[in-house]
Design an enzyme around this catalytic site. Structure first.
Site, PDB file in Angstrom:
ATOM      1  N   ARG A 243       0.849  -1.208   0.000  1.00  0.00           N
ATOM      2  CA  ARG A 243       0.000   0.000   0.000  1.00  0.00           C
ATOM      3  C   ARG A 243       0.879   1.252   0.000  1.00  0.00           C
ATOM      4  O   ARG A 243       0.637   2.191  -0.765  1.00  0.00           O
ATOM      5  CB  ARG A 243      -0.922  -0.028   1.219  1.00  0.00           C
ATOM      6  CG  ARG A 243      -1.813   1.215   1.397  1.00  0.00           C
ATOM      7  CD  ARG A 243      -2.780   0.955   2.547  1.00  0.00           C
ATOM      8  NE  ARG A 243      -3.430   2.148   3.046  1.00  0.00           N
ATOM      9  CZ  ARG A 243      -4.546   2.676   2.543  1.00  0.00           C
ATOM     10  NH1 ARG A 243      -5.109   2.136   1.478  1.00  0.00           N
ATOM     11  NH2 ARG A 243      -5.097   3.743   3.085  1.00  0.00           N
ATOM     12  N   TYR A 288      20.033  14.256  -9.379  1.00  0.00           N
ATOM     13  CA  TYR A 288      21.452  14.316  -9.050  1.00  0.00           C
ATOM     14  C   TYR A 288      22.257  13.262  -9.814  1.00  0.00           C
ATOM     15  O   TYR A 288      23.278  13.557 -10.434  1.00  0.00           O
ATOM     16  CB  TYR A 288      21.634  14.133  -7.540  1.00  0.00           C
ATOM     17  CG  TYR A 288      23.069  14.000  -7.095  1.00  0.00           C
ATOM     18  CD1 TYR A 288      23.854  15.131  -6.885  1.00  0.00           C
ATOM     19  CD2 TYR A 288      23.647  12.757  -6.903  1.00  0.00           C
ATOM     20  CE1 TYR A 288      25.169  15.027  -6.497  1.00  0.00           C
ATOM     21  CE2 TYR A 288      24.974  12.633  -6.507  1.00  0.00           C
ATOM     22  CZ  TYR A 288      25.736  13.777  -6.305  1.00  0.00           C
ATOM     23  OH  TYR A 288      27.047  13.654  -5.936  1.00  0.00           O
TER      24      TYR A 288
END
Length: 295
Positions: A243, A288
């Site tokens: 979930r 990055y």
């Protein structure tokens, strides 16, 4: 006190329309409280005081119970004594001013997409059990529903043609879509697995155990644990991890947070927001590594 607790449970069921899991949880917590108080010579609701309830909370802490367990127990106690006060059975609510212990919020376990794919690929056989396990895992990740909602799905709650399920909790009903992979897994289970597990019994539940009875939370937890170990996933995964991963992966890929909130059934946006924080961290990390010379 047990009589009053039973009356309260009936009130939850018939008036508040709470789920079976909620009833069981409240009843267990309150009977344990009553047992402790009984050992202290407190047998009647009217003789319970704030001090005696604080003594019980202290006892739970000394027993090493988790703060989440103690908080849940206190919530049960507050609901019960509020009910007793409203019914006129007691003049003052002894639990009203008791504060729950501070619960440290743990970061949710969120699997990577590769880990999810590895987990979901584990039940790859054609036995009825493996067809069921694959369908349950795929549907859980495809919809982000709670485990209690998964095991309480009825066959009539699934629309394979359109590709959505209907989930009902204590307060509302929501319709949640699922994709092609989950649809294929569900179709295979319903066509080639479910009838063998039922063993010619009548059962309204979509997913059953190997005896054709309703699946339990513990039973499904063992399924997730088994396939998690088989996949070699190091993270401490639970059914709720799928979930968490469902929400985080949707938000990371640009889904609207209000849509994700609706699918999860969150009443508070702040609960859904924690997944957005994860998605933002992942976006920074990917940016990055994508541009840094030594990324």
């Amino acid at each position: 006190m047990v009589v009053e607790i039973n009356h309260f449970i009936i009130y939850l069921r018939e008036i508040k329309k709470t789920s079976k899991n909620t009833e069981v949880s409240y009843q267990r917590d309150l009977l344990q409280m009553a047992s402790f108080l009984g050992q202290q010579g407190i047998m009647e609701v009217g003789k319970v005081t704030k001090t005696s309830l604080n003594s019980y909370i202290l006892y739970l802490e000394k027993e090493g119970r988790a703060t989440t367990t103690i908080s849940r127990t206190l919530a049960s106690m507050k609901a019960f004594f509020h009910y007793e006060c409203a019914q006129g059975n007691i003049g003052k609510d002894p639990a009203e001013l008791i504060k729950a212990p501070k619960v440290e919020k743990k970061e949710p376990t969120i699997l990577t997409v590769d880990e999810v794919n590895c987990l979901l690929s584990q039940p790859d056989g054609e036995s009825p059990k493996e067809l069921r396990d694959r369908a349950m895992l795929e549907l859980l990740y495809a919809t982000g529903i709670r485990v209690s909602e998964l095991i309480n799905l009825r066959k009539a709650d699934v629309n394979l043609t359109v590709g959505y399920i209907t989930c009902r909790d204590e307060h509302k009903e929501r319709m949640i879509p699922f994709g092609k992979v989950a649809k294929l897994a569900l179709s295979a289970y319903m066509e080639r697995g479910r009838e063998y597990l039922l063993k010619e019994q009548d059962c309204e539940w979509l997913f059953t155990n190997c005896n054709g009875k309703a699946m339990s939370r513990q039973g499904f937890w063992k399924i997730v644990k088994f396939y998690g170990d088989k996949a070699g996933i190091k993270a401490d995964i639970t059914p709720h991890s799928l979930r968490h991963s469902f929400a985080a992966h949707l938000l990371r890929n640009g889904a609207d947070i209000h849509v994700v909130q609706a699918m999860l059934g969150h009443s508070d946006m702040a609960t859904t927001q924690m997944y957005m924080n994860y998605a933002q961290k992942e976006a920074v990390r990917r940016a990055y590594t994508g541009v840094h010379p030594r990324g």
